[in-house]
Design an enzyme around this catalytic site. Sequence first.
Site, PDB file in Angstrom:
ATOM      1  N   HIS A 151       0.841  -1.209   0.000  1.00 54.76           N
ATOM      2  CA  HIS A 151       0.000   0.000   0.000  1.00 54.76           C
ATOM      3  C   HIS A 151       0.873   1.254   0.000  1.00 54.76           C
ATOM      4  O   HIS A 151       0.611   2.199  -0.758  1.00 54.76           O
ATOM      5  CB  HIS A 151      -0.905  -0.034   1.236  1.00 54.76           C
ATOM      6  CG  HIS A 151      -1.722   1.203   1.433  1.00 54.76           C
ATOM      7  ND1 HIS A 151      -3.023   1.330   0.981  1.00 54.76           N
ATOM      8  CD2 HIS A 151      -1.434   2.391   2.036  1.00 54.76           C
ATOM      9  CE1 HIS A 151      -3.485   2.519   1.294  1.00 54.76           C
ATOM     10  NE2 HIS A 151      -2.541   3.186   1.946  1.00 54.76           N
ATOM     11  N   GLU A 152       1.911   1.258   0.829  1.00 51.85           N
ATOM     12  CA  GLU A 152       2.774   2.439   0.916  1.00 51.85           C
ATOM     13  C   GLU A 152       3.606   2.623  -0.353  1.00 51.85           C
ATOM     14  O   GLU A 152       3.794   3.747  -0.826  1.00 51.85           O
ATOM     15  CB  GLU A 152       3.690   2.343   2.138  1.00 51.85           C
ATOM     16  CG  GLU A 152       2.959   2.259   3.477  1.00 51.85           C
ATOM     17  CD  GLU A 152       1.959   3.389   3.688  1.00 51.85           C
ATOM     18  OE1 GLU A 152       2.187   4.503   3.158  1.00 51.85           O
ATOM     19  OE2 GLU A 152       0.944   3.156   4.363  1.00 51.85           O
ATOM     20  N   HIS A 155       1.550   4.282  -2.962  1.00 52.30           N
ATOM     21  CA  HIS A 155       1.488   5.739  -2.813  1.00 52.30           C
ATOM     22  C   HIS A 155       2.651   6.400  -3.557  1.00 52.30           C
ATOM     23  O   HIS A 155       2.477   7.417  -4.232  1.00 52.30           O
ATOM     24  CB  HIS A 155       1.558   6.130  -1.332  1.00 52.30           C
ATOM     25  CG  HIS A 155       0.226   6.150  -0.639  1.00 52.30           C
ATOM     26  ND1 HIS A 155      -0.843   6.897  -1.099  1.00 52.30           N
ATOM     27  CD2 HIS A 155      -0.198   5.518   0.481  1.00 52.30           C
ATOM     28  CE1 HIS A 155      -1.871   6.726  -0.278  1.00 52.30           C
ATOM     29  NE2 HIS A 155      -1.507   5.892   0.683  1.00 52.30           N
TER      30      HIS A 155
END
Length: 292
Positions: A151-152, A155
């Site tokens: 998820h990071e 980003h």
Amino acid sequence: MFKRIMLFVLTNILVILTISIVLSVLGVGSYINMDGSLNLTTLLIFSAVVGFSGAFISLAISRWMAKMMMGVQVLKPDDPSLSYAERDLVERVHRLARAAGLTKMPEVGIYNSPEVNAFATGPSRNRSLVAVSAGLLQEMDDDAVEGVLAHEVAHISNGDMVTMTLLQGVVNTFVVFLARVAAWAVSQIREEFSPIIHFIAIIVFQILFSILGSIVVLAYSRYREYHADRGGADLAGKDKMIHALRALQAYTDRVREEDTSLATLKINSKNKVSLFSSHPPLAERIQRLEER
């Protein structure tokens, strides 16, 4: 997660205030005509320059600020003193980064906190940082950690910090512009208002409008979380991404039961979202992934 956007918003407010104070003291960007009226064109140009400068300065120092404010210990891949868990963390992030098409690997760090959290920040895809809390590594199993890291990295791959900066620049422009218009309007009420009172009014209104402006930035942050969830699912697998969100949900439920005062500081709310929430509800994020 929570740290990425809130660190950026806080840094931006402090940078904008600093720039405004310095320029006011130096007398740069005078927008009041000789007759006391406002030159709105000059003020708008001044506001745009200050607003976008503040946003891009905040972006440029975002990685450094995150390390300083959170006490992030950066893990060097070639450091022989790294533990097995630390080396594994670096390798996981770099593997996910390569899968996301990043040509320069993010810095990877750990900060000492019992909270379950992680964030990605940095001025560009080539100068980024992924940091996780010690609590996250202790609380989550390998699959959940993989989902959080994916998820990071998503980003970073999506360029969310840059698009957030452009939005913040627009918001800053309106903040600086409206704060000075409001301060000028207040100064017109009584002629004996001194320049010091006018200056203080600018700072007060700028802080107020910055807080209101953060509502727009946080709304955009909530929107981008869904994209990062989808990106994380593509990188780590849909099951791992959903498993990570469920693990976060279980953690926040436990925190809420153990200490309601601490729950407001954690990743997000279980069932509802406020104007100042940086993330949508976990239940809704899980549902969207399941329906994908």
